[in-house]
Scaffold this motif. Structure first.
Motif, PDB file in Angstrom:
ATOM      1  N   ASN A   1       4.272   5.881 -19.079  1.00 12.32           N
ATOM      2  CA  ASN A   1       2.931   5.325 -18.518  1.00 12.32           C
ATOM      3  C   ASN A   1       2.132   4.668 -19.241  1.00 12.32           C
ATOM      4  OD1 ASN A   1       3.886   6.994 -16.569  1.00 12.32           O
ATOM      5  ND2 ASN A   1       2.837   8.916 -17.110  1.00 12.32           N
TER       6      ASN A   1
ATOM      7  N   TYR B   1       0.280   4.364  -5.915  1.00 12.66           N
ATOM      8  CA  TYR B   1       0.024   5.925  -6.617  1.00 12.66           C
ATOM      9  C   TYR B   1      -1.524   6.254  -6.674  1.00 12.66           C
ATOM     10  CZ  TYR B   1       0.868   9.697  -9.558  1.00 12.66           C
ATOM     11  OH  TYR B   1       0.995  11.162 -10.173  1.00 12.66           O
ATOM     12  N   ASN B   2      -1.569   7.299  -6.015  1.00  8.46           N
ATOM     13  CA  ASN B   2      -2.804   7.888  -6.057  1.00  8.46           C
ATOM     14  C   ASN B   2      -3.997   6.813  -5.478  1.00  8.46           C
ATOM     15  OD1 ASN B   2      -2.197  10.572  -6.800  1.00  8.46           O
ATOM     16  ND2 ASN B   2      -2.867  10.253  -8.954  1.00  8.46           N
ATOM     17  N   GLY B   3      -3.520   5.807  -4.677  1.00  9.80           N
ATOM     18  CA  GLY B   3      -4.327   4.964  -4.266  1.00  9.80           C
ATOM     19  C   GLY B   3      -4.499   3.536  -5.020  1.00  9.80           C
ATOM     20  N   VAL B   4      -3.864   3.612  -6.130  1.00  5.60           N
ATOM     21  CA  VAL B   4      -3.954   2.497  -7.101  1.00  5.60           C
ATOM     22  C   VAL B   4      -2.709   1.572  -7.028  1.00  5.60           C
ATOM     23  CG1 VAL B   4      -3.959   1.795  -9.584  1.00  5.60           C
ATOM     24  CG2 VAL B   4      -5.054   3.961  -8.656  1.00  5.60           C
ATOM     25  N   ARG B   5      -3.186   0.037  -6.694  1.00  3.50           N
ATOM     26  CA  ARG B   5      -2.120  -0.694  -6.488  1.00  3.50           C
ATOM     27  C   ARG B   5      -2.083  -1.403  -7.754  1.00  3.50           C
ATOM     28  NH1 ARG B   5      -3.323  -4.389  -1.698  1.00  3.50           N
ATOM     29  NH2 ARG B   5      -1.138  -4.991  -2.002  1.00  3.50           N
TER      30      ARG B   5
ATOM     31  N   TYR C   1       0.843  -1.317   0.198  1.00  2.01           N
ATOM     32  CA  TYR C   1       0.070   0.019   0.008  1.00  2.01           C
ATOM     33  C   TYR C   1       0.821   1.018   0.079  1.00  2.01           C
ATOM     34  CZ  TYR C   1      -4.553  -2.342   0.688  1.00  2.01           C
ATOM     35  OH  TYR C   1      -5.609  -3.171   0.521  1.00  2.01           O
TER      36      TYR C   1
END
Length: 454
Positions: free
Chosen positions: A250, A187-191, A183
C-alpha cells in the motif's frame, strides 16, 4: 555547359577559402564538450581485475571461474535508483499524457492559446510561427506512443491543474477524468491515476546487428518499444506466500516516508526504459541551452562493469568491503541481508533500507551488496566466462529472457552478497527485492585505475 560547371567549381572553391584556415588541415571542431560528472554519480576509473569467484564455489554452480578482464571508465549511480527518482520518470509520462490529451481536446474544439481554459494547453504551433523546419518534421512525442498528431509542439509552459476545484472548463474536466480509474473501481471513494495508461515509447538501435549485417537498411535494426512504466506494487504480496505484507504494497512506492528507499517492482524492460528516458531528459535540456554535445547514453551496467565497481578496487575480495566476513570488527553487519538463519532484524532492517545506508565501498558506491539485488545489461549464460571477451566483456542474447541480477538483497543469505556470485531473473518479472542503478560511459581524456603508476 562546361563553362557553367567551371564557374560553379570556382565559386565553390572561393567560398571555401573564407574560413580563416589559410588552406591548412585544421579539422572540424564539434560542439562544446567538458566531461561533466552526472548528478548523483561517481567516476569508476577503468582497469583490469580478476572477475569471478575468489573463494571456493560453495554452491557448486561452476558459472563464475576466475578470469582477468579489463573495463573502460564509466560513471555509476552512487545508490540504487530510489522511489523518488523513479517517480520523476512516471510523473513525466503522466504529465506528458495529460498534456497530449488536453492539446487534442483543444484542437478538436477549435480552442487556441489566449482563449483561456483548455485553450491555454493547445499545441504551441497554434499561436507561434513555426520555422520551415518545424513545419517539416518535429521529433516531439518521444514516449507518448502513436498519436496521429506527430509534428506539433506540446505546450510545456502552462502548469497542469491537478486540484479538481481549479479545473477551468468541461474540456479540461473530460481530459482530466480520462486519466483516472472508473468510479466503480474506486476504493472508499478515492480514484487514482490509471497506471495502465502510463506508457513510454522509445526507439532501440541494435548496433551489433547492424555491424554484423552490413547489407541491412537502418530500419531493419531500429525497433520501437512500448513499456508500461509504473512499478508492480503487488510484488510484495506475490513474492511471499502466507506472509502479511499489505502495508508495503500500500505504501512503499506511494508514501513520502519511502522516498529515499530503492525502487522495486521494476522489471528489466522497465529499467531499460528508464535509462532511455533519463538520456532523453538530460539531452533535451542541453539542446535547449544550445551548442552543447549530447551526453553518452545512460544504461544498465554490464556484468563485468557491475562486478568491477562492486569490488571498489579491492583485488579478489569476497565482499565490497573486503572479506571474508559480513560483520565488521565491532560485530555489526556490513549490509542489509538475511543473516543468522533468518533473523531479518539482526542487521537492523526487516525489508529494504534507505539507499544511502551502511558504508560505501572505496568507489563511494552504497549497497553494492544487499538491500536490493540489481539488474545488469547482460543475459545469464552459465558458461559465459569461458568465451566472453577480456576487453569490456558482455554477453547479451536478445532471445535469452534470463537477465543477470547481481549483489543479493534484503531477503538473501550472505552467499548472494558475494561480488562474484551470479544470479538471474526473467526480464519480464518484477520482484520486491530487485532494483537497479545506471551507468554512463566516460568519454574524453582516458582515466584508468593504474594511471598514477605509468
Amino acid at each position: 555547359m562546361k563553362k557553367l560547371l567551371m564557374l560553379v567549381a570556382i565559386v565553390a572553391f572561393l567560398a571555401s577559402c573564407g574560413k580563416g584556415d589559410r588552406g591548412q588541415l585544421v579539422g572540424v571542431k564539434g560542439k562544446k564538450w567538458h566531461p561533466e560528472k552526472p548528478y548523483g554519480m561517481t567516476l569508476v576509473p577503468g582497469g583490469a581485475f580478476i572477475m569471478g569467484k575468489a573463494d571456493d564455489d560453495i554452491a557448486a554452480t561452476l558459472n563464475a571461474p576466475a578470469k582477468t578482464v579489463t573495463v573502460t571508465s564509466f560513471y555509476m549511480d552512487e545508490t540504487e535508483i530510489t522511489n523518488t527518482e523513479y517517480r520523476q520518470f512516471t510523473e513525466w509520462v503522466r504529465d506528458s499524457t495529460l498534456r497530449m490529451r488536453l492539446a487534442i481536446m483543444a484542437d478538436d474544439n477549435g480552442l487556441t492559446p489566449g482563449s483561456g481554459g483548455t485553450g491555454e494547453f493547445a499545441f504551441k504551433d497554434a499561436a507561434a510561427n513555426p520555422s520551415v523546419w518545424q513545419q517539416y518534421v518535429l521529433d516531439n512525442y518521444v514516449g507518448l506512443g502513436e498519436t496521429g498528431y506527430e509534428g506539433r509542439y506540446l505546450n510545456w509552459d502552462e502548469e497542469l491543474i491537478w486540484d479538481t476545484e481549479d479545473i477551468p472548463d468541461e474540456y479540461y474536466a473530460e481530459a482530466y477524468d480520462s486519466m483516472y480509474i472508473p468510479y466503480e473501481e474506486a476504493y472508499n471513494g478515492v480514484r487514482t491515476i490509471d497506471v495502465n495508461k502510463l506508457i513510454y515509447r522509445y526507439s532501440v538501435q541494435d548496433i551489433e546487428k547492424a555491424a554484423r549485417n552490413p547489407g541491412l537498411k537502418r530500419k531493419d535494426f531500429i525497433s520501437q518499444k512500448e513499456v508500461k512504466v509504473y512499478p508492480d506494487t503487488t510484488v510484495w504480496i506475490r513474492d511471499f506466500n502466507y506472509s502479511y505484507n499489505e502495508p508495503m504494497h500500500n505504501d512503499y512506492y506511494y508514501h513520502a516516508a519511502y522516498d529515499d528507499y530503492p525502487v522495486v517492482g521494476v522489471n528489466w524492460t522497465q529499467a531499460k526504459a528508464f535509462c532511455q528516458w533519463r538520456t532523453n531528459y538530460n539531452n533535451r535540456d542541453r539542446r535547449q541551452r544550445k551548442n552543447l554535445e549530447d551526453v553518452p547514453a545512460y544504461r544498465l551496467p554490464t556484468e563485468a562493469e557491475w562486478e568491477y565497481a562492486a569490488r571498489g578496487g579491492l583485488e579478489s575480495a569476497t565482499y565490497p568491503w573486503g572479506g571474508p566476513y559480513a560483520k565488521n570488527d565491532r560485530g555489526c553487519f556490513m549490509a542489509n541481508f538475511k543473516p543468522l538463519r533468518g533473523d531479518y532484524a539482526a542487521d537492523q532492517a526487516l525489508y529494504t533500507v534507505e539507499a544511502e545506508s551502511y558504508e560505501p565501498n572505496d568507489y563511494n558506491l552504497y549497497n553494492m551488496s544487499g538491500n536490493v539485488a540489481e539488474w545488469v545489461n547482460s543475459s545469464y549464460e552459465p558458461g559465459a566466462y569461458e568465451y566472453m571477451s577480456t576487453m569490456n566483456p558482455v554477453v547479451n542474447d536478445e532471445s535469452n529472457m534470463r537477465k543477470g541480477v547481481r549483489g543479493g538483497s534484503w531477503k538473501d543469505v550472505s552467499y548472494f552478497l558475494e561480488v562474484g556470485t551470479r544470479d538471474y531473473e526473467y526480464q519480464d518479472s518484477a520482484r520486491s527485492y530487485i532494483g537497479f542503478r545506471t551507468v554512463q560511459s566516460y568519454v574524453g581524456t582516458d582515466v584508468t585505475l593504474n594511471a598514477s603508476t605509468n
